[in-house]
Design a protein around this motif. Structure first.
Motif, PDB file in Angstrom:
ATOM      1  N   GLU A  85     -33.639  30.502 -38.547  1.00  0.00           N
ATOM      2  CA  GLU A  85     -33.544  31.691 -37.720  1.00  0.00           C
ATOM      3  C   GLU A  85     -34.888  32.401 -37.689  1.00  0.00           C
ATOM      4  OE1 GLU A  85     -29.865  34.359 -37.425  1.00  0.00           O
ATOM      5  OE2 GLU A  85     -31.239  35.530 -38.693  1.00  0.00           O
ATOM      6  N   GLY A  86     -35.252  32.897 -36.530  1.00  0.00           N
ATOM      7  CA  GLY A  86     -36.530  33.582 -36.419  1.00  0.00           C
ATOM      8  C   GLY A  86     -36.538  34.566 -35.280  1.00  0.00           C
ATOM      9  N   LYS A  87     -37.533  35.415 -35.286  1.00  0.00           N
ATOM     10  CA  LYS A  87     -37.687  36.454 -34.277  1.00  0.00           C
ATOM     11  C   LYS A  87     -38.937  36.162 -33.440  1.00  0.00           C
ATOM     12  CE  LYS A  87     -38.123  41.488 -33.799  1.00  0.00           C
ATOM     13  NZ  LYS A  87     -38.205  42.768 -34.536  1.00  0.00           N
ATOM     14  N   PHE A  92     -33.424  28.138 -34.288  1.00  0.00           N
ATOM     15  CA  PHE A  92     -34.377  27.155 -33.792  1.00  0.00           C
ATOM     16  C   PHE A  92     -34.239  25.846 -34.564  1.00  0.00           C
ATOM     17  CE2 PHE A  92     -36.286  31.334 -33.132  1.00  0.00           C
ATOM     18  CZ  PHE A  92     -36.608  31.297 -31.783  1.00  0.00           C
ATOM     19  N   ARG A  93     -34.659  24.784 -33.897  1.00  0.00           N
ATOM     20  CA  ARG A  93     -34.775  23.487 -34.546  1.00  0.00           C
ATOM     21  C   ARG A  93     -36.257  23.245 -34.822  1.00  0.00           C
ATOM     22  NH1 ARG A  93     -31.304  20.571 -36.947  1.00  0.00           N
ATOM     23  NH2 ARG A  93     -29.850  20.580 -35.165  1.00  0.00           N
ATOM     24  N   ILE A  94     -36.588  22.847 -36.079  1.00  0.00           N
ATOM     25  CA  ILE A  94     -37.977  22.542 -36.423  1.00  0.00           C
ATOM     26  C   ILE A  94     -38.265  21.130 -35.923  1.00  0.00           C
ATOM     27  CG2 ILE A  94     -39.676  22.319 -38.269  1.00  0.00           C
ATOM     28  CD1 ILE A  94     -37.816  24.126 -39.983  1.00  0.00           C
ATOM     29  N   ILE A  95     -39.148  21.013 -34.925  1.00  0.00           N
ATOM     30  CA  ILE A  95     -39.412  19.693 -34.346  1.00  0.00           C
ATOM     31  C   ILE A  95     -40.721  19.085 -34.858  1.00  0.00           C
ATOM     32  CG2 ILE A  95     -38.060  20.126 -32.271  1.00  0.00           C
ATOM     33  CD1 ILE A  95     -40.610  20.786 -30.795  1.00  0.00           C
ATOM     34  N   SER A 132     -38.100  24.600 -31.549  1.00  0.00           N
ATOM     35  CA  SER A 132     -37.442  24.361 -30.253  1.00  0.00           C
ATOM     36  C   SER A 132     -36.088  25.059 -30.221  1.00  0.00           C
ATOM     37  CB  SER A 132     -37.249  22.870 -30.002  1.00  0.00           C
ATOM     38  OG  SER A 132     -36.466  22.659 -28.840  1.00  0.00           O
ATOM     39  N   ARG A 133     -35.951  25.918 -29.249  1.00  0.00           N
ATOM     40  CA  ARG A 133     -34.628  26.522 -29.003  1.00  0.00           C
ATOM     41  C   ARG A 133     -33.840  25.646 -28.027  1.00  0.00           C
ATOM     42  NH1 ARG A 133     -32.888  30.476 -25.035  1.00  0.00           N
ATOM     43  NH2 ARG A 133     -30.936  31.443 -25.723  1.00  0.00           N
ATOM     44  N   LYS A 134     -34.555  24.929 -27.173  1.00  0.00           N
ATOM     45  CA  LYS A 134     -33.934  24.070 -26.180  1.00  0.00           C
ATOM     46  C   LYS A 134     -33.052  23.016 -26.838  1.00  0.00           C
ATOM     47  CE  LYS A 134     -35.159  20.857 -22.445  1.00  0.00           C
ATOM     48  NZ  LYS A 134     -36.278  20.274 -21.666  1.00  0.00           N
ATOM     49  N   GLN A 135     -33.532  22.415 -27.929  1.00  0.00           N
ATOM     50  CA  GLN A 135     -32.739  21.400 -28.618  1.00  0.00           C
ATOM     51  C   GLN A 135     -31.453  21.982 -29.179  1.00  0.00           C
ATOM     52  OE1 GLN A 135     -34.550  18.884 -31.509  1.00  0.00           O
ATOM     53  NE2 GLN A 135     -36.204  18.193 -30.130  1.00  0.00           N
ATOM     54  N   VAL A 136     -31.537  23.200 -29.668  1.00  0.00           N
ATOM     55  CA  VAL A 136     -30.348  23.858 -30.210  1.00  0.00           C
ATOM     56  C   VAL A 136     -29.315  24.063 -29.109  1.00  0.00           C
ATOM     57  CG1 VAL A 136     -29.468  25.931 -31.354  1.00  0.00           C
ATOM     58  CG2 VAL A 136     -31.694  24.999 -32.008  1.00  0.00           C
ATOM     59  N   LEU A 137     -29.808  24.503 -27.936  1.00  0.00           N
ATOM     60  CA  LEU A 137     -28.902  24.738 -26.814  1.00  0.00           C
ATOM     61  C   LEU A 137     -28.286  23.430 -26.321  1.00  0.00           C
ATOM     62  CD1 LEU A 137     -31.034  27.335 -24.797  1.00  0.00           C
ATOM     63  CD2 LEU A 137     -29.083  27.793 -26.280  1.00  0.00           C
TER      64      LEU A 137
END
Length: 627
Positions: free
Chosen positions: A147-149, A191-194, A206-211
């Motif tokens: 989780e991050g801001k 987020f996913r750490i890519i 990457s937030r896209k991967q999470v979605l």
């Protein structure tokens, strides 16, 4: 007691200034004056020094240890880590400085074990980074989310605070490209750490991967429970000219514009907006292609289900014009129910070329129901049926044989339309323009705007048609043809028209006969213009008459052959005693025949006007030459 007394002055030293931003160190034990102590006290001090020395061995520079806040100042806090001296940390290193209080435990990094002032130099920020890096590394290895801001925008993306600085590419912020990136600033996401580089300590998120992962789970769950007629709640993701795409949980279903409302809409944006939550019904789906057809209007009853009972044929109702086409206007009777008024149903008399000549959008009008087709959701309406049909009394007003005056309004290939009163036209067909002339186009007889007198031939009120005649104003000359002409008569004609198969010649009463190409000359004729020309006057023999088909056959060849055969004197006597020729052509024609005969025998052209003496002299000359 002596030890405590010796240290009392150290505890009463003044507090350090804010500018120094340091807390004075404690006096070291070694600073106590040994000459004032006994041997036993010195042994105790030595033991204590060894203990302190042992403590120093337990801490190393670069090590992260736990400490306790023992004092909170305006800008700094004093932290005790169990070392021989406390260390200071600036309040700015705390995420929430206002919440810091004495007794709080905090992880710190030992930067310097002892500076020039004898103080230990600590850092909470660096300790957090080291601690968080280990945590992030563990999450990366375990393929866990972090989780991050989102803190701020940087080149190519965002800086994200996940306990340490991480990079989020702009392409990884959402499933689809977005225009306004500022909307994500200050937001907290998973987020996913890519990508993680240990050496440079770089972290890419990457937030896209999470979605996408969440969407795949939702999709699988949705497809497992999907069925036609099921109601779903979704969010409008996109709007196009033909419909809207609704995210119903893992899949974007298509809500076509025709399934948005029972009524008429021009664009989906009239009903929906992006981001709006909406409840829809599944109309159809394909699990293999992952496609879903959705309906919004199906969430309410179909207004067409009781339209036949509500709108019986023949009833007059009021509606509002909602749209127009070249062929008619659509009238809304109620929400979702519309009927069409065709331009042919707008006026009994006016020639309507476009609905805008009669109505305009938004206008409320009275219409009559002509037909109702609930199955195909079609209603035919009429405006003109609200008023009286003038064609009902047209037959009484214009009985057959009535002579009227009218204005030539339009010409077509087959006739002319004559306006006999406002909005009432009759058709004058080309076959009714002349008894004798073959009319190929109305423009040969009439022109637009002419005022003409015509006769009413027929009135068809049911089909709203009136047939008119122009030639009927005169007697039909074909009725007298049998009395005036007989086969074998010689008549003077005027060549009116040449065609490939012969020439048309007009008699003195206007009737035309045909000289077939084979009847133009005893010699072979390829084209009629080799023998005759339009406007030329020629004498011909009538070879056939058929009043029923209105045809007269003429021959120039036979006329000339008979002239060649006849003896001039006998021919002249014959002409004088021939009642038919006298009746038809008169004495002047007989004289011209004699002149023509003389010209053929002598080869000299006869003058246009000759006396009887001249004719006689010519005959004598002809007889003499014959002898």
């Amino acid at each position: 007691m002596a030890f405590e007394e010796k240290h009392e002055p150290a505890r009463t030293e003044p507090e350090p200034t804010a500018e120094a931003r340091r807390v004075a160190p404690r006096h070291r034990i070694s600073s106590v004056q040994s000459e004032d102590l006994s041997d036993a006290d010195l042994d105790k001090i030595e033991d204590m020094s060894q203990i302190y020395e042992q403590t120093l061995k337990d801490f190393e520079e670069g090590e992260v240890v736990k400490g306790s806040i023992v004092s909170v100042g305006p800008d700094y806090v004093l932290v005790d880590i169990g070392y021989k001296s406390e260390g200071t940390i600036h309040l700015s290193e705390f995420s929430e400085p206002d919440q810091v209080k004495v007794g709080d435990e905090v992880d710190v990094l030992i930067e310097i074990a002892e500076d020039q002032d004898g103080m230990i130099v600590l850092s909470k920020t660096k300790a957090d980074k080291i601690k968080n890096w280990a945590k992030i590394q563990k999450l990366f290895e375990d393929n866990q989310l972090v989780e991050g801001k989102i803190v701020r925008k940087v080149k190519g993306g965002f800086k994200v605070d996940i306990g340490l600085d991480a990079f989020l590419p702009a392409s990884q912020i959402a499933r689809r490209p977005v225009g306004d990136l500022d909307q994500y600033l200050g937001k907290v996401y998973k987020f996913r750490i890519i990508k993680l580089t240990k050496r440079r300590r770089n972290v890419v998120l990457s937030r896209k991967q999470v979605l996408e992962e969440a969407r795949s789970e939702d999709k699988a769950r949705l497809l497992g429970t999907l069925e036609i007629g099921k109601e779903l709640e979704g969010v409008v993701k996109n709007i196009t000219d033909f419909g809207a795409f609704i995210d119903v949980g893992g899949i974007d279903g298509l809500l076509h514009i025709t399934d948005m409302s029972w009524g008429r809409i021009k664009h989906p944006s009239e009903v929906l907006s992006v981001g709006e939550k909406v409840r829809v019904k599944v109309l159809n789906f394909n699990k293999e292609d992952e496609k879903i057809s959705l309906g919004l209007k199906q969430m309410t009853p179909n207004p067409w289900s009781h339209v036949e009972e509500k709108y019986p044929i023949g009833a007059a109702v009021r509606g509002r014009v909602v749209s127009m086409t070249d062929y008619g206007a659509f009238v809304q009777l109620e929400e979702g129910v519309e009927g069409m008024v065709h331009i042919s149903e707008m006026s009994w008399t006016k020639r309507v070329r476009h609905p805008s000549e009669i109505v305009h959008i938004g206008q409320e009008i009275d219409v009559k129901l002509l037909n109702v087709d609930a199955k195909n959701e079609k209603i035919s309406l009429g405006i003109k049926q609200i008023g009286e049909n003038p064609w009902v009394r047209m037959k009484e007003k214009y009985p057959t044989g009535t002579i009227v005056k009218g204005l030539v309004r339009n010409l077509t290939d087959y006739g002319a339309f004559i306006q006999i009163e406002e909005g009432i036209d009759g058709l004058l067909h080309i076959s009714d323009m002349s008894w004798t002339k073959k009319v190929n186009h109305p423009s040969e007889v009439l022109k637009k705007g002419d005022e003409v007198e015509v006769q009413v031939l027929n009135v068809d009120s049911q089909h709203e048609r009136i047939s008119l005649g122009l030639k009927q104003l005169e007697a039909d000359p074909w009725r007298e043809v049998g009395k005036r002409y007989r086969a074998g008569d010689y008549v003077e004609t005027s060549i009116s028209k040449l065609v490939s198969f012969g020439a048309f010649a007009r008699l003195d009463n206007g009737i035309e006969g045909l000289i077939h190409i084979s009847e133009l000359s005893k010699d072979r004729v390829a084209k009629p213009e080799e023998v005759v020309h339009p406007g030329e006057k020629v004498v011909v023999k009538i070879i056939s008459i058929d009043p029923s088909t209105r045809k007269i056959g003429l021959s120039l060849k036979q006329y000339k052959e008979e002239l060649e055969k006849a003896d001039t004197a006998e021919y002249q006597n014959n002409v004088a005693s021939n009642v038919s020729i006298g009746e038809v052509a008169g004495e002047e024609l007989s004289a011209k025949i004699a002149e023509a005969a003389e010209a053929e025998e002598t080869g000299v052209a006869a003058p246009e006007e000759e006396t009887d003496a001249t004719a006689a002299e010519a005959e004598e000359t002809e007889v003499r030459e014959g002898d």
